[in-house]
Design a protein around this motif. Sequence first.
Motif, PDB file in Angstrom:
ATOM      1  N   ALA A 163      13.810  40.360  17.830  1.00 34.79           N
ATOM      2  CA  ALA A 163      14.261  38.965  17.843  1.00 34.79           C
ATOM      3  C   ALA A 163      14.863  38.600  19.197  1.00 34.79           C
ATOM      4  CB  ALA A 163      15.276  38.733  16.728  1.00 34.79           C
ATOM      5  N   ALA A 164      15.636  39.516  19.781  1.00 32.65           N
ATOM      6  CA  ALA A 164      16.238  39.253  21.093  1.00 32.65           C
ATOM      7  C   ALA A 164      15.174  39.166  22.172  1.00 32.65           C
ATOM      8  CB  ALA A 164      17.253  40.347  21.431  1.00 32.65           C
ATOM      9  N   MET A 165      14.156  40.015  22.079  1.00 34.59           N
ATOM     10  CA  MET A 165      13.082  39.988  23.074  1.00 34.59           C
ATOM     11  C   MET A 165      12.300  38.678  22.995  1.00 34.59           C
ATOM     12  SD  MET A 165      12.920  42.852  24.893  1.00 34.59           S
ATOM     13  CE  MET A 165      11.392  43.686  25.209  1.00 34.59           C
ATOM     14  N   GLU A 166      12.044  38.200  21.785  1.00 37.37           N
ATOM     15  CA  GLU A 166      11.287  36.963  21.617  1.00 37.37           C
ATOM     16  C   GLU A 166      12.078  35.739  22.059  1.00 37.37           C
ATOM     17  OE1 GLU A 166      10.125  36.991  17.530  1.00 37.37           O
ATOM     18  OE2 GLU A 166       8.549  38.481  17.859  1.00 37.37           O
ATOM     19  N   ALA A 167      13.395  35.774  21.880  1.00 38.43           N
ATOM     20  CA  ALA A 167      14.218  34.608  22.192  1.00 38.43           C
ATOM     21  C   ALA A 167      14.687  34.585  23.645  1.00 38.43           C
ATOM     22  CB  ALA A 167      15.441  34.573  21.274  1.00 38.43           C
ATOM     23  N   GLY A 168      14.642  35.708  24.329  1.00 37.93           N
ATOM     24  CA  GLY A 168      15.207  35.796  25.667  1.00 37.93           C
ATOM     25  C   GLY A 168      14.244  35.409  26.772  1.00 37.93           C
ATOM     26  N   THR A 169      14.825  35.286  27.945  1.00 40.68           N
ATOM     27  CA  THR A 169      14.029  35.021  29.147  1.00 40.68           C
ATOM     28  C   THR A 169      13.376  36.329  29.597  1.00 40.68           C
ATOM     29  OG1 THR A 169      15.846  35.511  30.650  1.00 40.68           O
ATOM     30  CG2 THR A 169      15.666  33.235  29.856  1.00 40.68           C
ATOM     31  N   SER A 170      12.549  36.259  30.614  1.00 39.40           N
ATOM     32  CA  SER A 170      11.904  37.477  31.105  1.00 39.40           C
ATOM     33  C   SER A 170      12.937  38.456  31.664  1.00 39.40           C
ATOM     34  CB  SER A 170      10.859  37.145  32.158  1.00 39.40           C
ATOM     35  OG  SER A 170      11.446  36.480  33.249  1.00 39.40           O
ATOM     36  N   GLU A 171      13.999  37.940  32.276  1.00 35.83           N
ATOM     37  CA  GLU A 171      15.060  38.816  32.781  1.00 35.83           C
ATOM     38  C   GLU A 171      15.782  39.504  31.623  1.00 35.83           C
ATOM     39  OE1 GLU A 171      17.524  36.317  35.146  1.00 35.83           O
ATOM     40  OE2 GLU A 171      16.156  36.319  36.845  1.00 35.83           O
ATOM     41  N   ASP A 172      16.014  38.745  30.537  1.00 37.68           N
ATOM     42  CA  ASP A 172      16.650  39.334  29.364  1.00 37.68           C
ATOM     43  C   ASP A 172      15.778  40.432  28.770  1.00 37.68           C
ATOM     44  OD1 ASP A 172      18.810  37.614  29.557  1.00 37.68           O
ATOM     45  OD2 ASP A 172      17.953  36.141  28.170  1.00 37.68           O
ATOM     46  N   ARG A 173      14.472  40.206  28.745  1.00 38.41           N
ATOM     47  CA  ARG A 173      13.556  41.207  28.193  1.00 38.41           C
ATOM     48  C   ARG A 173      13.606  42.499  28.991  1.00 38.41           C
ATOM     49  NH1 ARG A 173       9.418  36.709  28.060  1.00 38.41           N
ATOM     50  NH2 ARG A 173       9.902  35.675  26.110  1.00 38.41           N
ATOM     51  N   VAL A 174      13.649  42.378  30.301  1.00 41.06           N
ATOM     52  CA  VAL A 174      13.728  43.572  31.147  1.00 41.06           C
ATOM     53  C   VAL A 174      15.039  44.297  30.896  1.00 41.06           C
ATOM     54  CG1 VAL A 174      13.919  44.370  33.532  1.00 41.06           C
ATOM     55  CG2 VAL A 174      12.196  42.670  32.921  1.00 41.06           C
ATOM     56  N   ARG A 175      16.125  43.562  30.841  1.00 36.16           N
ATOM     57  CA  ARG A 175      17.447  44.161  30.609  1.00 36.16           C
ATOM     58  C   ARG A 175      17.490  44.867  29.253  1.00 36.16           C
ATOM     59  NH1 ARG A 175      20.347  39.777  31.388  1.00 36.16           N
ATOM     60  NH2 ARG A 175      20.288  40.065  33.619  1.00 36.16           N
ATOM     61  N   ILE A 176      16.949  44.225  28.226  1.00 34.16           N
ATOM     62  CA  ILE A 176      16.929  44.822  26.886  1.00 34.16           C
ATOM     63  C   ILE A 176      16.077  46.084  26.892  1.00 34.16           C
ATOM     64  CG2 ILE A 176      16.118  44.488  24.521  1.00 34.16           C
ATOM     65  CD1 ILE A 176      16.867  41.483  24.886  1.00 34.16           C
ATOM     66  N   ALA A 177      14.913  46.016  27.526  1.00 33.26           N
ATOM     67  CA  ALA A 177      14.017  47.173  27.572  1.00 33.26           C
ATOM     68  C   ALA A 177      14.674  48.349  28.291  1.00 33.26           C
ATOM     69  CB  ALA A 177      12.710  46.799  28.239  1.00 33.26           C
ATOM     70  N   LEU A 178      15.385  48.078  29.380  1.00 33.01           N
ATOM     71  CA  LEU A 178      16.058  49.154  30.106  1.00 33.01           C
ATOM     72  C   LEU A 178      17.164  49.786  29.271  1.00 33.01           C
ATOM     73  CD1 LEU A 178      16.264  47.626  33.696  1.00 33.01           C
ATOM     74  CD2 LEU A 178      14.858  49.549  32.928  1.00 33.01           C
ATOM     75  N   ARG A 179      17.928  48.947  28.574  1.00 37.13           N
ATOM     76  CA  ARG A 179      19.001  49.490  27.731  1.00 37.13           C
ATOM     77  C   ARG A 179      18.423  50.285  26.565  1.00 37.13           C
ATOM     78  NH1 ARG A 179      23.717  44.913  27.264  1.00 37.13           N
ATOM     79  NH2 ARG A 179      24.275  44.936  29.461  1.00 37.13           N
ATOM     80  N   LEU A 180      17.330  49.802  25.995  1.00 35.74           N
ATOM     81  CA  LEU A 180      16.696  50.518  24.894  1.00 35.74           C
ATOM     82  C   LEU A 180      16.161  51.862  25.378  1.00 35.74           C
ATOM     83  CD1 LEU A 180      15.880  50.425  21.935  1.00 35.74           C
ATOM     84  CD2 LEU A 180      13.788  49.258  22.620  1.00 35.74           C
ATOM     85  N   ALA A 181      15.525  51.880  26.548  1.00 35.62           N
ATOM     86  CA  ALA A 181      15.012  53.131  27.105  1.00 35.62           C
ATOM     87  C   ALA A 181      16.145  54.110  27.381  1.00 35.62           C
ATOM     88  CB  ALA A 181      14.230  52.857  28.386  1.00 35.62           C
ATOM     89  N   GLU A 182      17.252  53.606  27.879  1.00 30.20           N
ATOM     90  CA  GLU A 182      18.410  54.466  28.140  1.00 30.20           C
ATOM     91  C   GLU A 182      18.967  55.020  26.832  1.00 30.20           C
ATOM     92  OE1 GLU A 182      22.924  54.017  29.866  1.00 30.20           O
ATOM     93  OE2 GLU A 182      21.375  52.726  30.683  1.00 30.20           O
ATOM     94  N   ALA A 183      19.053  54.178  25.810  1.00 28.53           N
ATOM     95  CA  ALA A 183      19.579  54.621  24.523  1.00 28.53           C
ATOM     96  C   ALA A 183      18.670  55.662  23.875  1.00 28.53           C
ATOM     97  CB  ALA A 183      19.751  53.430  23.588  1.00 28.53           C
ATOM     98  N   LEU A 184      17.368  55.556  24.136  1.00 28.54           N
ATOM     99  CA  LEU A 184      16.421  56.507  23.567  1.00 28.54           C
ATOM    100  C   LEU A 184      16.264  57.751  24.428  1.00 28.54           C
ATOM    101  CD1 LEU A 184      13.692  54.009  22.333  1.00 28.54           C
ATOM    102  CD2 LEU A 184      15.389  55.229  20.963  1.00 28.54           C
ATOM    103  N   GLY A 185      16.994  57.816  25.544  1.00 25.02           N
ATOM    104  CA  GLY A 185      16.971  59.011  26.384  1.00 25.02           C
ATOM    105  C   GLY A 185      15.983  58.953  27.519  1.00 25.02           C
ATOM    106  N   GLY A 186      15.428  57.789  27.782  1.00 27.82           N
ATOM    107  CA  GLY A 186      14.478  57.660  28.882  1.00 27.82           C
ATOM    108  C   GLY A 186      15.194  57.570  30.210  1.00 27.82           C
TER     109      GLY A 186
END
Length: 71
Positions: A29-52
Amino acid sequence: MLTAVVVTAGVLGVAKVVRDWLILRQVRAAMEAGTSEDRVRIALRLAEALGGGQSGPAPEPPAGEVVTPPR
Protein backbone atom coordinates in the motif's frame (compact mmCIF):
# COMPACT_ATOMS: atom_id res chain seq x y z
CA MET A 1 3.43 -33.13 26.19
CA LEU A 2 4.45 -33.77 22.59
CA THR A 3 0.99 -32.71 21.42
CA ALA A 4 1.35 -29.39 23.28
CA VAL A 5 4.72 -28.76 21.62
CA VAL A 6 3.35 -29.52 18.15
CA VAL A 7 0.26 -27.35 18.69
CA THR A 8 2.40 -24.47 20.04
CA ALA A 9 4.77 -24.68 17.08
CA GLY A 10 1.83 -24.71 14.68
CA VAL A 11 0.21 -21.68 16.30
CA LEU A 12 3.49 -19.75 16.28
CA GLY A 13 4.06 -20.65 12.63
CA VAL A 14 0.60 -19.46 11.62
CA ALA A 15 1.05 -16.26 13.65
CA LYS A 16 4.34 -15.54 11.84
CA VAL A 17 2.76 -16.07 8.43
CA VAL A 18 -0.14 -13.76 9.31
CA ARG A 19 2.24 -11.10 10.66
CA ASP A 20 4.41 -11.26 7.53
CA TRP A 21 1.33 -11.03 5.29
CA LEU A 22 0.10 -7.93 7.15
CA ILE A 23 3.53 -6.29 6.88
CA LEU A 24 3.75 -7.00 3.16
CA ARG A 25 0.23 -5.66 2.65
CA GLN A 26 1.24 -2.39 4.34
CA VAL A 27 4.45 -2.20 2.28
CA ARG A 28 2.50 -2.74 -0.94
CA ALA A 29 0.00 0.00 0.00
CA ALA A 30 2.85 2.40 0.82
CA MET A 31 4.60 1.60 -2.46
CA GLU A 32 1.44 2.23 -4.48
CA ALA A 33 0.63 5.50 -2.70
CA GLY A 34 4.14 6.95 -2.59
CA THR A 35 6.26 8.90 -5.00
CA SER A 36 9.16 7.29 -6.84
CA GLU A 37 11.54 8.57 -4.15
CA ASP A 38 9.34 7.02 -1.46
CA ARG A 39 9.37 3.71 -3.33
CA VAL A 40 13.16 3.68 -3.45
CA ARG A 41 13.39 4.55 0.25
CA ILE A 42 10.89 1.82 1.17
CA ALA A 43 12.67 -0.75 -1.00
CA LEU A 44 16.03 0.07 0.60
CA ARG A 45 14.63 -0.21 4.11
CA LEU A 46 12.90 -3.48 3.25
CA ALA A 47 16.13 -4.88 1.77
CA GLU A 48 18.03 -3.84 4.88
CA ALA A 49 15.41 -5.42 7.15
CA LEU A 50 15.61 -8.65 5.16
CA GLY A 51 19.41 -8.69 5.46
CA GLY A 52 20.31 -7.42 2.02
CA GLY A 53 23.38 -5.33 1.47
CA GLN A 54 23.35 -1.81 0.16
CA SER A 55 25.03 -0.97 -3.10
CA GLY A 56 25.91 2.62 -3.75
CA PRO A 57 25.73 5.71 -1.56
CA ALA A 58 23.31 5.91 1.34
CA PRO A 59 20.09 7.79 0.55
CA GLU A 60 19.30 11.01 2.34
CA PRO A 61 17.03 10.46 5.37
CA PRO A 62 13.56 11.99 5.27
CA ALA A 63 13.27 15.46 6.82
CA GLY A 64 13.04 15.31 10.59
CA GLU A 65 14.28 11.73 10.85
CA VAL A 66 17.47 11.15 12.84
CA VAL A 67 19.71 8.40 11.53
CA THR A 68 22.37 6.92 13.79
CA PRO A 69 25.28 5.28 11.94
CA PRO A 70 25.94 1.62 12.84
CA ARG A 71 28.78 0.89 15.23
